[in-house]
Design an enzyme around this catalytic site. Sequence first.
Site, PDB file in Angstrom:
ATOM      1  N   ASN A  59      23.601  38.884  42.648  1.00  0.00           N
ATOM      2  CA  ASN A  59      24.085  39.804  41.616  1.00  0.00           C
ATOM      3  C   ASN A  59      22.872  40.490  41.002  1.00  0.00           C
ATOM      4  O   ASN A  59      22.114  39.878  40.251  1.00  0.00           O
ATOM      5  CB  ASN A  59      24.874  39.012  40.567  1.00  0.00           C
ATOM      6  CG  ASN A  59      25.375  39.899  39.437  1.00  0.00           C
ATOM      7  OD1 ASN A  59      25.093  41.095  39.412  1.00  0.00           O
ATOM      8  ND2 ASN A  59      26.105  39.304  38.514  1.00  0.00           N
ATOM      9  N   SER A  81      25.038  43.125  37.207  1.00  0.00           N
ATOM     10  CA  SER A  81      25.922  42.886  36.069  1.00  0.00           C
ATOM     11  C   SER A  81      25.467  43.712  34.866  1.00  0.00           C
ATOM     12  O   SER A  81      24.285  43.714  34.507  1.00  0.00           O
ATOM     13  CB  SER A  81      25.898  41.406  35.690  1.00  0.00           C
ATOM     14  OG  SER A  81      26.573  41.259  34.466  1.00  0.00           O
TER      15      SER A  81
HETATM   16  C1  LIG Z   1      35.370  38.429  32.753  1.00  0.00           C
HETATM   17  C2  LIG Z   1      34.606  38.889  33.965  1.00  0.00           C
HETATM   18  C3  LIG Z   1      33.509  38.136  34.404  1.00  0.00           C
HETATM   19  C4  LIG Z   1      32.779  38.559  35.513  1.00  0.00           C
HETATM   20  N1  LIG Z   1      31.707  37.809  35.933  1.00  0.00           N
HETATM   21  C5  LIG Z   1      30.983  38.228  37.006  1.00  0.00           C
HETATM   22  C6  LIG Z   1      29.877  37.480  37.482  1.00  0.00           C
HETATM   23  O1  LIG Z   1      29.544  36.406  36.978  1.00  0.00           O
HETATM   24  N2  LIG Z   1      29.161  37.996  38.517  1.00  0.00           N
HETATM   25  C7  LIG Z   1      29.485  39.170  39.143  1.00  0.00           C
HETATM   26  O2  LIG Z   1      28.819  39.565  40.104  1.00  0.00           O
HETATM   27  N3  LIG Z   1      30.558  39.875  38.732  1.00  0.00           N
HETATM   28  C8  LIG Z   1      31.298  39.441  37.687  1.00  0.00           C
HETATM   29  N4  LIG Z   1      32.372  40.177  37.279  1.00  0.00           N
HETATM   30  C9  LIG Z   1      32.676  41.447  37.983  1.00  0.00           C
HETATM   31  C10 LIG Z   1      33.772  41.267  39.042  1.00  0.00           C
HETATM   32  O3  LIG Z   1      33.405  40.313  40.007  1.00  0.00           O
HETATM   33  C11 LIG Z   1      34.065  42.612  39.737  1.00  0.00           C
HETATM   34  O4  LIG Z   1      32.930  43.033  40.451  1.00  0.00           O
HETATM   35  C12 LIG Z   1      34.423  43.708  38.743  1.00  0.00           C
HETATM   36  O5  LIG Z   1      35.271  43.197  37.736  1.00  0.00           O
HETATM   37  C13 LIG Z   1      35.108  44.903  39.419  1.00  0.00           C
HETATM   38  O6  LIG Z   1      36.247  44.483  40.155  1.00  0.00           O
HETATM   39  P1  LIG Z   1      37.757  44.479  39.568  1.00  0.00           P
HETATM   40  O7  LIG Z   1      38.027  45.857  39.051  1.00  0.00           O
HETATM   41  O8  LIG Z   1      38.601  44.083  40.706  1.00  0.00           O
HETATM   42  O9  LIG Z   1      37.768  43.450  38.479  1.00  0.00           O
HETATM   43  C14 LIG Z   1      33.140  39.759  36.183  1.00  0.00           C
HETATM   44  C15 LIG Z   1      34.245  40.499  35.753  1.00  0.00           C
HETATM   45  C16 LIG Z   1      34.984  40.079  34.651  1.00  0.00           C
HETATM   46  C17 LIG Z   1      36.166  40.904  34.209  1.00  0.00           C
END
Ligand SMILES: Cc1cc2nc3c(=O)[nH]c(=O)nc-3n(C[C@H](O)[C@H](O)[C@H](O)COP(=O)(O)O)c2cc1C
Length: 330
Positions: free
Chosen positions: A172, A175
Amino acid sequence: MVTAASLAYRMLYGGVLSRLPEATAVRIGQALLRTVPVDRLPLFTVKDPHLETTLGGVRLPNPVILAAMYYDPTILARAMGLGFGAVTTKSITRQPRPGHPQPNLVRVHTDAGPGLVNCNGFQNPGLDAFLTSLGAVRRRVPLIISVAGESEEDYADLVRAVGPHADLVELNVSSPNTTLVYTWSTRPQQLRDALEQARRAAPVPVIVKLSPDFPEQNEKAIIPAAIEAGIQVVNYGNARRIEEPRLSQGAGGLSGPEIFPDTLDNVRRTRARFGAAVDIVGTGGVDSSDKALALLDAGATAVGYFTGFITQGPLLARRILDRLLERSAG
Ligand SMILES: Cc1cc2nc3c(=O)[nH]c(=O)nc-3n(C[C@H](O)[C@H](O)[C@H](O)COP(=O)(O)O)c2cc1C
């Protein structure tokens, strides 16, 4: 049956969970996932050779991936029985992190549909405790362990430590909630070194997870550096950074359908520019089978989602798989 159960979840989400304060809804949702053995229902999993794919050389039973969010071993084990072809862990850091204070997650209602903005800040138990807890997770599908480092050496050390427990490791570097991680994209030379060191330390294939906020840097510097380092997979990508005054940090990562058009563009451009040199996980805004298929058609090797798991429920993976099978039969 699948349709009726999907509808029941949408009633639970629309009628109850989406009306509770976010922190309470998260607590209840995670408690339900931990305690109710939904994965024992024969509803979720479809096995069919037409669904199989390979990601970075690793065979997945299907191309639908739960994106990074959970580190709890019970939830990870449960998620492995919910139809996904692979499950990704929350990003693990060297030391335990409490995450950012509440409020660190809020809902947004966009024209495109319901989404989230989070400033979670990598709440996780830290490397050692996480690895100890993983012993309890029976591997029904491949496990992708995500790591977040704050220095070049961090990534290599983390990858070396988690590699033997993972089928793939995800770096990652994107973020939006932790300055040091988010700004990797603005330090391409250092990032190049970190990717190289991490790749050399990895006993399994490596994924680099990109930010949708830096498309130029990704294409000009980061993806070429990843390919040169021998990294075979890019995940495009993480949440989009936005200002959000309701959050404790005043800003966070937007996820959900609002970011889908960019995800589709990013996947399409990456495939056109880098051809077969990388596998691509398309993540960001998938909350329907149409969107999952659109990403696969645009060149994604697999699709990932997290927000859709919350807003559409655990049967979304099954609905995507059914559509894929319908298509392969037709
Ligand atoms: C509450 C929350 C925590 C997340 N924690 C991480 C994380 O620890 N590492 C990471 O790479 N992405 C993290 N993400 C991002 C998701 O893995 C994803 O890449 C992002 O939400 C976009 O996809 P989506 O629209 O399907 O949620 C997090 C997203 C949310 C909503």
